[in-house]
Scaffold this motif. Structure first.
Motif, PDB file in Angstrom:
ATOM      1  N   ARG A   1       0.861  -1.184   0.000  1.00 27.16           N
ATOM      2  CA  ARG A   1       0.000   0.000   0.000  1.00 27.16           C
ATOM      3  C   ARG A   1       0.899   1.237   0.000  1.00 27.16           C
ATOM      4  O   ARG A   1       1.925   1.263   0.653  1.00 27.16           O
ATOM      5  CB  ARG A   1      -0.923  -0.024   1.202  1.00 27.16           C
ATOM      6  CG  ARG A   1      -1.845  -1.237   1.178  1.00 27.16           C
ATOM      7  CD  ARG A   1      -2.773  -1.289   2.364  1.00 27.16           C
ATOM      8  NE  ARG A   1      -3.911  -0.388   2.263  1.00 27.16           N
ATOM      9  CZ  ARG A   1      -4.962  -0.577   1.485  1.00 27.16           C
ATOM     10  NH1 ARG A   1      -5.028  -1.643   0.726  1.00 27.16           N
ATOM     11  NH2 ARG A   1      -5.953   0.283   1.459  1.00 27.16           N
ATOM     12  N   THR A   2       0.477   2.242  -0.746  1.00 23.09           N
ATOM     13  CA  THR A   2       1.248   3.469  -0.906  1.00 23.09           C
ATOM     14  C   THR A   2       0.337   4.650  -0.656  1.00 23.09           C
ATOM     15  O   THR A   2      -0.855   4.603  -0.958  1.00 23.09           O
ATOM     16  CB  THR A   2       1.818   3.553  -2.343  1.00 23.09           C
ATOM     17  OG1 THR A   2       2.558   2.360  -2.613  1.00 23.09           O
ATOM     18  CG2 THR A   2       2.715   4.741  -2.525  1.00 23.09           C
ATOM     19  N   LEU A   3       0.898   5.723  -0.147  1.00 25.47           N
ATOM     20  CA  LEU A   3       0.137   6.948   0.058  1.00 25.47           C
ATOM     21  C   LEU A   3       0.109   7.721  -1.259  1.00 25.47           C
ATOM     22  O   LEU A   3       1.159   8.077  -1.797  1.00 25.47           O
ATOM     23  CB  LEU A   3       0.783   7.791   1.160  1.00 25.47           C
ATOM     24  CG  LEU A   3       0.034   9.046   1.550  1.00 25.47           C
ATOM     25  CD1 LEU A   3      -1.360   8.690   2.088  1.00 25.47           C
ATOM     26  CD2 LEU A   3       0.812   9.810   2.607  1.00 25.47           C
TER      27      LEU A   3
ATOM     28  N   SER B   1       3.450   5.056  -7.171  1.00 26.34           N
ATOM     29  CA  SER B   1       3.347   3.650  -6.745  1.00 26.34           C
ATOM     30  C   SER B   1       4.656   2.897  -6.930  1.00 26.34           C
ATOM     31  O   SER B   1       4.846   1.831  -6.363  1.00 26.34           O
ATOM     32  CB  SER B   1       2.245   2.935  -7.524  1.00 26.34           C
ATOM     33  OG  SER B   1       2.608   2.792  -8.882  1.00 26.34           O
ATOM     34  N   ARG B   2       5.556   3.432  -7.773  1.00 27.58           N
ATOM     35  CA  ARG B   2       6.817   2.768  -8.119  1.00 27.58           C
ATOM     36  C   ARG B   2       6.560   1.393  -8.736  1.00 27.58           C
ATOM     37  O   ARG B   2       7.297   0.445  -8.496  1.00 27.58           O
ATOM     38  CB  ARG B   2       7.736   2.659  -6.911  1.00 27.58           C
ATOM     39  CG  ARG B   2       8.232   3.984  -6.409  1.00 27.58           C
ATOM     40  CD  ARG B   2       9.186   3.811  -5.236  1.00 27.58           C
ATOM     41  NE  ARG B   2       9.118   4.953  -4.359  1.00 27.58           N
ATOM     42  CZ  ARG B   2       8.369   5.030  -3.254  1.00 27.58           C
ATOM     43  NH1 ARG B   2       7.635   4.020  -2.896  1.00 27.58           N
ATOM     44  NH2 ARG B   2       8.361   6.110  -2.531  1.00 27.58           N
TER      45      ARG B   2
ATOM     46  N   ALA C   1      -1.575  -0.147  -5.743  1.00 28.48           N
ATOM     47  CA  ALA C   1      -1.543   0.509  -7.054  1.00 28.48           C
ATOM     48  C   ALA C   1      -2.812   0.184  -7.841  1.00 28.48           C
ATOM     49  O   ALA C   1      -3.382   1.052  -8.505  1.00 28.48           O
ATOM     50  CB  ALA C   1      -0.311   0.083  -7.832  1.00 28.48           C
ATOM     51  N   ARG C   2      -3.275  -1.056  -7.756  1.00 25.72           N
ATOM     52  CA  ARG C   2      -4.479  -1.441  -8.494  1.00 25.72           C
ATOM     53  C   ARG C   2      -5.708  -0.722  -7.963  1.00 25.72           C
ATOM     54  O   ARG C   2      -6.542  -0.235  -8.723  1.00 25.72           O
ATOM     55  CB  ARG C   2      -4.671  -2.954  -8.453  1.00 25.72           C
ATOM     56  CG  ARG C   2      -5.921  -3.345  -9.218  1.00 25.72           C
ATOM     57  CD  ARG C   2      -5.929  -4.737  -9.662  1.00 25.72           C
ATOM     58  NE  ARG C   2      -7.056  -4.916 -10.562  1.00 25.72           N
ATOM     59  CZ  ARG C   2      -7.099  -5.820 -11.477  1.00 25.72           C
ATOM     60  NH1 ARG C   2      -6.088  -6.612 -11.658  1.00 25.72           N
ATOM     61  NH2 ARG C   2      -8.157  -5.943 -12.248  1.00 25.72           N
TER      62      ARG C   2
ATOM     63  N   GLY D   1       2.936  -8.862 -13.846  1.00 23.45           N
ATOM     64  CA  GLY D   1       2.311  -8.179 -12.726  1.00 23.45           C
ATOM     65  C   GLY D   1       2.057  -6.712 -13.004  1.00 23.45           C
ATOM     66  O   GLY D   1       1.521  -5.995 -12.158  1.00 23.45           O
ATOM     67  N   ALA D   2       2.442  -6.235 -14.180  1.00 25.31           N
ATOM     68  CA  ALA D   2       2.248  -4.822 -14.520  1.00 25.31           C
ATOM     69  C   ALA D   2       0.766  -4.515 -14.675  1.00 25.31           C
ATOM     70  O   ALA D   2       0.001  -5.325 -15.185  1.00 25.31           O
ATOM     71  CB  ALA D   2       2.980  -4.490 -15.818  1.00 25.31           C
ATOM     72  N   LEU D   3       0.374  -3.332 -14.207  1.00 21.73           N
ATOM     73  CA  LEU D   3      -0.996  -2.883 -14.419  1.00 21.73           C
ATOM     74  C   LEU D   3      -1.131  -2.384 -15.849  1.00 21.73           C
ATOM     75  O   LEU D   3      -0.250  -1.692 -16.362  1.00 21.73           O
ATOM     76  CB  LEU D   3      -1.347  -1.751 -13.449  1.00 21.73           C
ATOM     77  CG  LEU D   3      -1.470  -2.152 -11.994  1.00 21.73           C
ATOM     78  CD1 LEU D   3      -1.761  -0.924 -11.135  1.00 21.73           C
ATOM     79  CD2 LEU D   3      -2.557  -3.182 -11.797  1.00 21.73           C
TER      80      LEU D   3
END
Length: 155
Positions: A34-36, A55-56, A80-81, A102-104
């Protein structure tokens, strides 16, 4: 304690190997980082780049297809998703994930014929198929086999 019958021993070994191989993947899939995020609404070509930077994570989208579509602002801690789905909710864009990398992947829904009326929300089918035990096992086995070379190369 008695040993299992010889006929069931190979099956036991295979099941043990599958469990060991899949154990780490279940944790990795279940706990995406999880990212802010703090992204304002705007043109998708710009906001999706911000999403990728914050999201890196790898994000793939055709700039010419997403340009001109307004995405929603997001503020908070998400995977990110989740962030991508919130940004594109209610737009012509959709989010999917490449099973190998795994890339979006962000795409644009195909344009519908203007003579047809859009389907009512109640009549729309569910976007996901229901999960079955066989399907989950097949997916885990595919993840194990597909990611094994990547794990070996990274070590």
């Amino acid at each position: 304690m008695t040993c299992p019958r010889p006929a069931t021993r190979p099956l036991s070994l295979v099941l043990a190997w599958v469990c060991l191989q899949c154990g780490g993947h279940w944790l990795a899939v279940a706990e995406a980082p999880r990212t802010l995020f703090s992204i304002t609404s705007g043109d998708a070509a710009l906001t999706l780049r911000q999403l990728s930077r914050q999201s890196r994570e790898s994000l793939v989208f055709p700039i010419d297809r997403v340009h001109g579509i307004q995405t929603h602002a997001i503020q908070g801690e998400y995977t990110a998703r989740e962030a991508a789905e919130r940004m594109t909710a209610g737009t012509e864009l959709f989010v999917s994930q490449d099973p190998q990398t795994g890339a979006l992947v962000i795409g644009r829904r195909a344009e519908t014929d203007s003579t047809q009326s859009p389907p009512s929300p109640a009549a729309s089918p569910s976007p996901m198929k229901p999960r079955t035990a066989f399907g989950a096992l097949r997916a885990l086995l595919a993840l194990t086999l597909a990611s094994a070379p990547f794990a070996t190369a990274a070590e």
